[in-house]
Design an enzyme around this catalytic site. Sequence first.
Site, short mmCIF file in Angstrom:
data_model
loop_
_atom_site.label_atom_id
_atom_site.label_comp_id
_atom_site.label_asym_id
_atom_site.label_seq_id
_atom_site.Cartn_x
_atom_site.Cartn_y
_atom_site.Cartn_z
N GLU A 1 -12.10 32.74 11.24
CA GLU A 1 -12.56 34.12 11.38
C GLU A 1 -13.05 34.41 12.79
O GLU A 1 -12.75 35.47 13.35
CB GLU A 1 -13.65 34.40 10.35
CG GLU A 1 -13.10 34.46 8.93
CD GLU A 1 -14.17 34.65 7.88
OE1 GLU A 1 -14.06 35.60 7.08
OE2 GLU A 1 -15.10 33.82 7.85
N GLU B 1 -11.70 30.20 0.83
CA GLU B 1 -12.85 30.61 0.02
C GLU B 1 -12.54 30.76 -1.47
O GLU B 1 -13.44 30.64 -2.30
CB GLU B 1 -13.43 31.92 0.57
CG GLU B 1 -14.17 31.77 1.90
CD GLU B 1 -13.26 31.77 3.12
OE1 GLU B 1 -13.76 31.66 4.25
OE2 GLU B 1 -12.02 31.87 2.93
#
Length: 264
Positions: free
Chosen positions: A118, A138
């Site tokens: 990210e 995730e």
Amino acid sequence: MTFTDPRLAKLNGFSVELNEAKQRADIVLNRPPLNVIEMAQRDQLRLVFETLDEDERVRVIVLRAVGEHFSSGGNIKGFMEATPEHVSKLAWNIAAPARCSKPVIAANRGYCFGVGFEISLACDFRIVSETCQYALPEQKLGQIPGSGGSARLQKMVGITRTKDIVMRSKRIPGKQAYDWGVATECVADDKLEAATDSLVDELLTFSPIAQRTAKKLLNDTEDSTLAIAIELEGHCYSRLRQSHDFKEGVEAFHAKRPAKFQGV
């Protein structure tokens, strides 16, 4: 490099190297072997990007890591211990490279998962080695990316590929990331540093004010209509038309000599 901000007196899992001669600052993740990013580290990374953005000695920022892996992601236990208020700030911290007015390069090799991916997506350039693997894993934790990963990725590769990556926790090899437009360049693992250095040297040849303007314009118009983007581009072009660097660039072009930009 030392900082006056007491919150940066002891850096958490990374270091900052300043090369004044090269006008370059390196933010180096340094918690091998996987360079796991702690919760407190995210706050510090934001502060460092903001500090370097104000440092006149720095023209280009490089985000890299020691060892075989850029980062396997965040400290999972930290999510359970953090307050909801703290968690709500995660995306703001990780977006610091995008808000920074200066060019930011991410040099990625090995694992680049979760928050490691990210924060790399928030950089302007991603140089990857052939060993690099991007992932947003995730879903395996019963969660979704929380620091801008799925949003930024969808802008780059579209909803179909983003669903495939996010909803299946699928890994993207470096070459595929390059083919899809996620990575700026893909090189052999032993060429990663040289490719990063080369890009830094290239960026330093351009006008700082033109670079800052281009970055802000592109970021600001990413979600705009074409008509608005063209309108804003025209205004930015007009402002740069009055700059010393534009005049210098034109004169250097006609004189067939290298331009000496001053950033004004």
